[in-house]
Each structure stands twice: as structure tokens, then as C-alpha cells.
Design a protein around this motif. Structure first.
Motif, PDB file in Angstrom:
ATOM      1  N   GLN A 131       2.130   2.210  -3.390  1.00 31.09           N
ATOM      2  CA  GLN A 131       1.096   2.739  -4.274  1.00 31.09           C
ATOM      3  C   GLN A 131       1.006   4.258  -4.186  1.00 31.09           C
ATOM      4  N   PHE A 132       1.230   4.822  -3.015  1.00 30.73           N
ATOM      5  CA  PHE A 132       1.067   6.257  -2.806  1.00 30.73           C
ATOM      6  C   PHE A 132       2.393   6.988  -2.620  1.00 30.73           C
ATOM      7  N   GLU A 133       3.505   6.295  -2.810  1.00 31.63           N
ATOM      8  CA  GLU A 133       4.803   6.942  -2.715  1.00 31.63           C
ATOM      9  C   GLU A 133       4.932   8.012  -3.791  1.00 31.63           C
TER      10      GLU A 133
ATOM     11  N   MET B 220       0.833  -1.212   0.000  1.00 31.32           N
ATOM     12  CA  MET B 220       0.000   0.000   0.000  1.00 31.32           C
ATOM     13  C   MET B 220       0.859   1.249   0.000  1.00 31.32           C
ATOM     14  N   ALA B 221       1.952   1.228   0.788  1.00 30.82           N
ATOM     15  CA  ALA B 221       2.809   2.406   0.850  1.00 30.82           C
ATOM     16  C   ALA B 221       3.393   2.730  -0.510  1.00 30.82           C
TER      17      ALA B 221
ATOM     18  N   LYS C  78      -9.859   7.272   9.078  1.00 26.57           N
ATOM     19  CA  LYS C  78      -9.920   6.317   7.971  1.00 26.57           C
ATOM     20  C   LYS C  78     -10.825   6.797   6.834  1.00 26.57           C
TER      21      LYS C  78
ATOM     22  N   LEU D  35      -1.485   9.106   6.545  1.00 23.68           N
ATOM     23  CA  LEU D  35      -0.933   9.394   5.219  1.00 23.68           C
ATOM     24  C   LEU D  35       0.538   9.005   5.147  1.00 23.68           C
TER      25      LEU D  35
ATOM     26  N   THR E 148       2.060   6.648   6.813  1.00 22.92           N
ATOM     27  CA  THR E 148       2.208   5.195   6.777  1.00 22.92           C
ATOM     28  C   THR E 148       1.896   4.628   5.397  1.00 22.92           C
ATOM     29  N   GLN E 149       1.247   5.439   4.545  1.00 20.68           N
ATOM     30  CA  GLN E 149       0.975   5.008   3.172  1.00 20.68           C
ATOM     31  C   GLN E 149       2.029   5.529   2.189  1.00 20.68           C
TER      32      GLN E 149
ATOM     33  N   VAL F 292      -9.011   9.570   4.881  1.00 20.32           N
ATOM     34  CA  VAL F 292      -7.960   9.025   4.023  1.00 20.32           C
ATOM     35  C   VAL F 292      -8.576   8.304   2.829  1.00 20.32           C
TER      36      VAL F 292
ATOM     37  N   THR G 225      -7.709   9.267  -1.191  1.00 21.94           N
ATOM     38  CA  THR G 225      -7.020   8.305  -2.056  1.00 21.94           C
ATOM     39  C   THR G 225      -7.988   7.627  -3.026  1.00 21.94           C
TER      40      THR G 225
END
Length: 246
Positions: free
Chosen positions: A4-6, A1-2, A220, A29, A31-32, A223, A227
Motif C-alpha cells: 500500500q505504501f510502496e 500493508m507494505a 505507532k 516506515l 517495514t511498510q 506513523v 499515513t
């Protein structure tokens, strides 16, 4: 998951304390895998809170009063120079009003100060940050609203006997209206704009004992809206990912 949003860059307003909703949003955010601008009213607040989260990822403190046009524009200029874009704007900052405040007797100067932050401050953030959000391939604005600004919320809504302050409720109802108008204007771009009610959240002492849920749980749904995929909704009002009555 992280992964994906890096590479995504987010800005969160109104991060005032480690037990608050804004802090929980920033933590989620990070942690993602996102880079996060954490904003608070003072530099000392922002630096302390960002420092506490620094082990979780790239977090940069900013002192931003959203009612101050100069501070908002300086923040946008910094983000543009550093990243060239903004992917996510979470408008969490708001001003509350006294419990039990009534429309007939409220001090209108006090009511105006609530709207200056909750409505016009958020409006300012959207206007100034939109050019940066349009540079993203998945720009997202989340306006943190409240069931207090809803006609249909059975517990906290405008048509109930709830004692939430009138100016707070009116400011959130107006924020919902602003969300729809802005979202429809951006339908031709990659920017999606939604309002989210976090629900009854324990951001105050004794909140858990009153049945409020932890800020991390309420974060949650915010977020989720930040996303959304390309085929996700816009111009909506949600709580925990489910539509909420206007």
C-alpha cells in the motif's frame, strides 16, 4: 500493508541513536515499504544508523542540522533530483532544556537555542520541503510535539507543576501553533499537517523502569499521522491517534 505504501518517500529528522524515537519511526516506515531518508546531525551517525536498518528496505543517510539553512536546502535538492517529490516529512528533531528550568531565571541565550531548533528549525524544514510535498498525492507533515506544550495535559502540561524545562515547553506550544497555521494554509492542497505527542517514551537510560514505553510503541501514533487517508484530519494535535487538548 507494505504494498500500500510502496513508492512513498519519507524524511525523518533527528535520528540520533538506535534506542531513540527517530530510529523507531524509520524502522516502522521501512517495514511498510517506504523509501526513507534518515537524517542525523553528523554523517557518521546517519551512516551507522542507516546501515543498521538497510536490511529492512531503501534507507539513505543524510547529515542535516535543521538549524542550518544550507544543509536543509541541499537535502531538498537531493530528494528533488532523486524522486521529484516527498510524501512524508516527520519533524522529530528537537532540543531539550534543563529539567526544572524556570521562565524567570532561564538564560535567554540558552532558551533561544532551544527555539532555534525545535521551532525555527522545524519551520525551516516545512518551508523548504513543502514544494516537494505538494508534488505528492498524499503529502503528510508530522510535527513531533509534546504534552509539555499543552494547556490540557494533566501530567506534563503547561498548567501543571511538572518540572519540564520552560523553554522546551514553550517551544512545543509554539510548534503546535505553527502546525495549525501551516495546515490551514494547505487546506487547498493534498498536504495534511498534524502535531503528535509520542507520550512518555524510554529514549533514555532507566526510562522503562520509570514507566516510559518503548520507542517502537510511541512511533505507532506518529506513523498513523504520516499515513492518514484523504479524509483524515489536519491541523490537529494527537497522541496514539486520539485528539489531545491544546
Amino acid at each position: 500493508m507494505a504494498e500500500q505504501f510502496e513508492g512513498r518517500v519519507a524524511l525523518v529528522t533527528g535520528v540520533g541513536k538506535p534506542t531513540g524515537l527517530g530510529y523507531a519511526i524509520c524502522e516502522a516506515l521501512l517495514t511498510q515499504g517506504m523509501s526513507v531518508y534518515l537524517t542525523a546531525r553528523t554523517s557518521a551517525q546517519a551512516e551507522a544508523l542507516a546501515g543498521a536498518l538497510s536490511a529492512k528496505g531503501w534507507v539513505h543517510p543524510l547529515s542535516v542540522d535543521i538549524a542550518d539553512d544550507r544543509q536543509v536546502r541541499e537535502a531538498a535538492s537531493l530528494i528533488e533530483k532523486t524522486h521529484g517529490k516527498l510524501d512524508i516529512l516527520i519533524n522529530n528533531a528537537a532540543k531539550t532544556s534543563a529539567y526544572g528550568e524556570t521562565a524567570a531565571e532561564v538564560d535567554l541565550a540558552a532558551a533561544q537555542s532551544v527555539l532555534d531548533v525545535t521551532l525555527f528549525g522545524t519551520w525551516r524544514m516545512c518551508q523548504v520541503m513543502l514544494p516537494l510535498l505538494r508534488q505528492s498525492d498524499a503529502g503528510r507533515i508530522v510535527n513531533v510535539s509534546s504534552g509539555a506544550g499543552s494547556h490540557g495535559d494533566p501530567a506534563f502540561g503547561l498548567t501543571t507543576g511538572n518540572q519540564m524545562g520552560t523553554s522546551y515547553a514553550v517551544s512545543k506550544a509554539a510548534l503546535n501553533a505553527l502546525t495549525v497555521k501551516l495546515a490551514l494554509e494547505e487546506e487547498g492542497s493534498s498536504v495534511k499537517i498534524n502535531a503528535v505527542c509520542p507520550g512518555f517514551t524510554a529514549t533514555f537510560e532507566g526510562g522503562l523502569d520509570m514507566g516510559a514505553r518503548p520507542p517502537a510503541e510511541s512511533a505507532k501514533g506518529i506513523v498513523w499521522a504520516a499515513t492518514l487517508p484523504a479524509d483524515g484530519p489536519t491541523a490537529g494535535f494527537f497522541r496514539d491517534g486520539a485528539p489531545l487538548a491544546w
